[in-house]
Design an enzyme around this catalytic site. Structure first.
Site, mmCIF file in Angstrom:
data_model
loop_
_atom_site.group_PDB
_atom_site.id
_atom_site.type_symbol
_atom_site.label_atom_id
_atom_site.label_comp_id
_atom_site.label_asym_id
_atom_site.label_seq_id
_atom_site.Cartn_x
_atom_site.Cartn_y
_atom_site.Cartn_z
ATOM 1 N N GLY A 1 0.866 -1.176 0.000
ATOM 2 C CA GLY A 1 0.000 0.000 0.000
ATOM 3 C C GLY A 1 0.898 1.220 0.000
ATOM 4 O O GLY A 1 1.537 1.516 1.014
ATOM 5 N N PHE A 2 0.980 1.904 -1.145
ATOM 6 C CA PHE A 2 1.967 2.983 -1.215
ATOM 7 C C PHE A 2 1.290 4.288 -1.645
ATOM 8 O O PHE A 2 1.740 4.995 -2.537
ATOM 9 C CB PHE A 2 3.124 2.571 -2.145
ATOM 10 C CG PHE A 2 4.409 3.291 -1.861
ATOM 11 C CD1 PHE A 2 4.960 3.266 -0.577
ATOM 12 C CD2 PHE A 2 5.077 3.992 -2.853
ATOM 13 C CE1 PHE A 2 6.144 3.945 -0.304
ATOM 14 C CE2 PHE A 2 6.254 4.668 -2.585
ATOM 15 C CZ PHE A 2 6.791 4.650 -1.308
ATOM 16 N N GLY A 3 0.173 4.586 -0.963
ATOM 17 C CA GLY A 3 -0.492 5.877 -1.139
ATOM 18 C C GLY A 3 0.069 6.881 -0.152
ATOM 19 O O GLY A 3 1.219 6.769 0.281
ATOM 20 N N ALA A 4 -0.761 7.860 0.227
ATOM 21 C CA ALA A 4 -0.291 8.950 1.097
ATOM 22 C C ALA A 4 0.314 8.417 2.400
ATOM 23 O O ALA A 4 1.378 8.858 2.837
ATOM 24 C CB ALA A 4 -1.442 9.909 1.412
ATOM 25 N N ILE A 5 -0.378 7.428 3.017
ATOM 26 C CA ILE A 5 0.101 6.927 4.313
ATOM 27 C C ILE A 5 1.370 6.092 4.148
ATOM 28 O O ILE A 5 2.349 6.283 4.869
ATOM 29 C CB ILE A 5 -0.984 6.055 4.994
ATOM 30 C CG1 ILE A 5 -2.309 6.819 5.118
ATOM 31 C CG2 ILE A 5 -0.504 5.542 6.336
ATOM 32 C CD1 ILE A 5 -2.501 7.615 6.351
ATOM 33 N N GLY A 6 1.377 5.194 3.166
ATOM 34 C CA GLY A 6 2.566 4.366 2.930
ATOM 35 C C GLY A 6 3.791 5.228 2.643
ATOM 36 O O GLY A 6 4.894 4.942 3.121
ATOM 37 N N LYS B 1 -13.310 0.028 14.257
ATOM 38 C CA LYS B 1 -12.294 0.282 15.288
ATOM 39 C C LYS B 1 -12.654 -0.369 16.627
ATOM 40 O O LYS B 1 -11.798 -0.957 17.283
ATOM 41 C CB LYS B 1 -12.062 1.785 15.444
ATOM 42 C CG LYS B 1 -11.258 2.350 14.261
ATOM 43 C CD LYS B 1 -11.225 3.864 14.228
ATOM 44 C CE LYS B 1 -10.442 4.350 13.012
ATOM 45 N NZ LYS B 1 -10.721 5.759 12.686
#
Lengths: 332, 332
Positions: B10-15, B215
């Site tokens: 997962g290499f979006g904003a968080i990754g 959560k």
């Protein structure tokens, strides 16, 4: 099943609460950590008891304490793995707690300090001694108990740069300030705090800001590797507040709090005790009576605030949280 | 110097934020833990890159991702010690994150999950797999990020019996409710949340209470050993609130919050998502906009409240707090 022997020095309300909770959790420790936990030694200032198989608790948790089983030789004679120090605080000499903790660490025992004196007197020396002996020095009980403070800095914010810490760290001052804002006089509020067992018989340690100063001193040295002495910490108290101050704060819609503050600017760590006011919508403004709070500002996690209550039982539980972290590490 | 190889799925904003912070902390990891940390593999849904010596970051942190380096074989080919999973959440199937985490744990890699899908789908199965392989499954990034939640239950309150948990766990719903109390319509508030990047393009997951339900589901299962499924959790949303509700709450002087709740009654653990109102002097009432909060009621430590903010950087930092706990344990 791994055997852990515990010694408790200082056997007043807090030390007794520690013993009580340990005994209630015997099964919990067995199940979670395969640990057989025995309290093998306790002492107060004049008497104590050692039994290497576990102390012979009476039905009402009474113990046949023996005069003289205390002081020099007590730690060595205890054959314990963990010391829990809950004696009176003396931040000028470290007091007997300092001697007990030094002896324990030197002999390869972990030490959990609830009393602040020894830590204020020489945290760095004790931490070095723990490291040299491959054991842990734990301090949650000495730094606002149930409120996570040193945990927050060292565990919950691991990796973050902590820029600033502000805390309502002394229950007495927060209680007295709250009552004064409700219209009570300083003297009456202090008397009420004494009556409720929040304030010590001599409340000067709290109202002059020393208690908060001790706590930020320990947090700065343990959490930030600072080497501050108590005299390096500028200190406000709440004993100089006038009725006119109270009226002005009410008129301005702000709430006064005695705050312990740590500023960490690129390795330069400063601590202070300050009387500050907060607007009504600040989380600190809702922290009244016996509550405590801490607000931590970090580089990448932003601001974290924690709010907790205070009681002898909660203080004892905080020391046993430290103990459980030792069990967790050993059981991994 | 111990070498640790990290793979990020997962290499979006968080990754990307995870990778950035790791690279900024290289020196920190060396000094504190004698650890040489290398990111050796990253992948998104269509492309990725593996380099066992550490990825070749360009000057602007760009990477020459290769199409097809993802999915089956990626984890095995990464030769990593730790997986950080930051892909999209699919709580019905677990999604690709579930496959990655299972593969990682099976191969003896620690797994740190930021995405919730796999944990909601099968936390118990993954935890068992981690245990069987002697590795850790860490979940701070999936359970309200910078706000300490699972930490609070498992670490700060170690030894306490937790009786109840209540949390403002979803930033979008809290933001929208705050704006509605300021007079904005539901639709305008959602649009504003989207514009600020707080809400997802499809905000239903948040406003219908699913995010909070996920959560509390994870927290109940990880923190209390429950085996709840998402469908076991009664769920309110905030999409049915009328202007009349808002007027009534204002008139009553209360503040509405969408709350995730866990009740723990002697081993019987229940979870729910509830729309509740709080008086103005309750700490939750000051938790507005992008803030989150959790309140935990315990047997011996009383009530503890924590308040934090939310951001992609804070979420990444929470996953790296988990990572640092692995380093701490290994370095002891």
């Amino acid at each position: 099943m791994k055997r852990w022997n515990i010694a408790i020095t200082g056997f007043g309300a807090i030390g007794k609460a520690v013993a009580q909770i340990i005994r209630e959790r015997e099964q919990h420790y067995r199940e979670l950590y395969a640990a057989d936990i025995r309290i093998v030694a306790v002492c107060g200032s004049r008497a104590g008891l050692i039994d290497h198989d576990g102390l012979p608790w009476g039905t009402d948790s009474a113990l046949p304490l023996q005069p003289g089983v205390t002081g020099a030789g007590f730690i060595e004679g205890s054959h314990a793995n963990v010391l829990i120090e809950a004696g009176p605080t003396n931040f000028e000499t470290g007091g007997s707690g300092y001697t007990y903790i030094r002896q324990a660490l030197s002999q390869g025992m972990h030490a959990i300090s609830i009393s602040k004196g020894a830590l204020v007197f020489d945290y760095a020396g004790l931490a070095d001694l723990a490291k040299a002996n491959g054991v842990q020095l734990k301090i949650s009980g000495a730094t606002s108990a149930a409120l996570p403070t040193i945990d927050l800095l060292q565990y919950n914010l691991a990796g973050c740069q902590v820029l600033e810490v502000e805390g309502i760290l002394t229950a007495t001052t927060n209680f007295v300030l709250s009552k004064m804002m409700d219209g009570m006089s300083f003297d009456d509020a202090v008397a009420e705090a004494k009556r409720l067992g929040i304030a010590e018989p001599d409340p000067r340690f709290d109202v002059e800001g020393w208690d908060t100063a001790c706590k930020v001193n320990i947090l700065a040295n343990a959490g930030f590797g600072a080497r501050l002495k108590l005299q390096d910490i500028p200190r406000d108290g709440i004993d100089q507040i006038s009725p006119a101050d109270i009226q002005r704060w009410k008129a301005e819609g702000v709430v006064p709090k005695l705050i312990g503050r740590i500023q960490n600017d690129g390795g330069n760590t400063k601590a202070s005790v300050e009387l500050k006011t907060y607007p009504l919508d600040h989380p600190f403004s809702q922290v009244t009576a016996r509550m405590k709070a801490i607000r931590v500002n970090t580089d990448v996690m932003g601001e974290i605030t924690a709010i907790g209550v205070t009681s002898p039982l909660a203080t004892a539980a905080a020391a046993l949280k430290d103990f459980e972290h030792l069990l967790m590490a050993a059981h991994r």
